[in-house]
Design a protein around this motif. Sequence first.
Motif, short mmCIF file in Angstrom:
data_model
loop_
_atom_site.label_atom_id
_atom_site.label_comp_id
_atom_site.label_asym_id
_atom_site.label_seq_id
_atom_site.Cartn_x
_atom_site.Cartn_y
_atom_site.Cartn_z
N ILE A 21 -10.51 5.60 -7.83
CA ILE A 21 -10.70 6.83 -8.60
C ILE A 21 -11.75 6.55 -9.68
CG2 ILE A 21 -9.62 8.56 -10.08
CD1 ILE A 21 -6.92 7.73 -8.81
N ALA A 38 -7.83 5.19 -13.14
CA ALA A 38 -9.21 5.62 -12.91
C ALA A 38 -10.18 4.66 -13.58
CB ALA A 38 -9.43 7.03 -13.45
N TYR A 63 -12.92 8.65 -5.13
CA TYR A 63 -12.41 9.96 -5.55
C TYR A 63 -12.91 10.17 -6.98
CZ TYR A 63 -9.57 9.66 -1.40
OH TYR A 63 -9.16 9.57 -0.10
#
Length: 103
Positions: A21, A38, A63
């Motif tokens: 992420i 992330a 992502y």
Amino acid sequence: MADLSQQEWQKQLANDDNAVIIDVRTQDEVDEGHIPNALHIDIFLGQGFMDEVKKLDTSKNYYVYCRSGGRSAQACAVMNSLGYDNTYNLMGGFSEWEGEKTN
């Protein structure tokens, strides 16, 4: 690059063992909250963003999200131009995120 809805993004991410992420927002935005685990690479760093992206593994699935989906779409396009084939943009961004959050 694929634009995914919030639900598609969460479902695909949950079933992806090769996922990374990336949060492309500013540090101030990240400090207000982010998706757990992330990797933060601010797209406004320009060349610095590209330099950090080039260090990533091209075989992973990325992502990418920002506040509303615009900057992350740009980031996916940049990543695609650098040889990253699997990038997924979170439509609506963090402002519409209903999943887990970290402050």
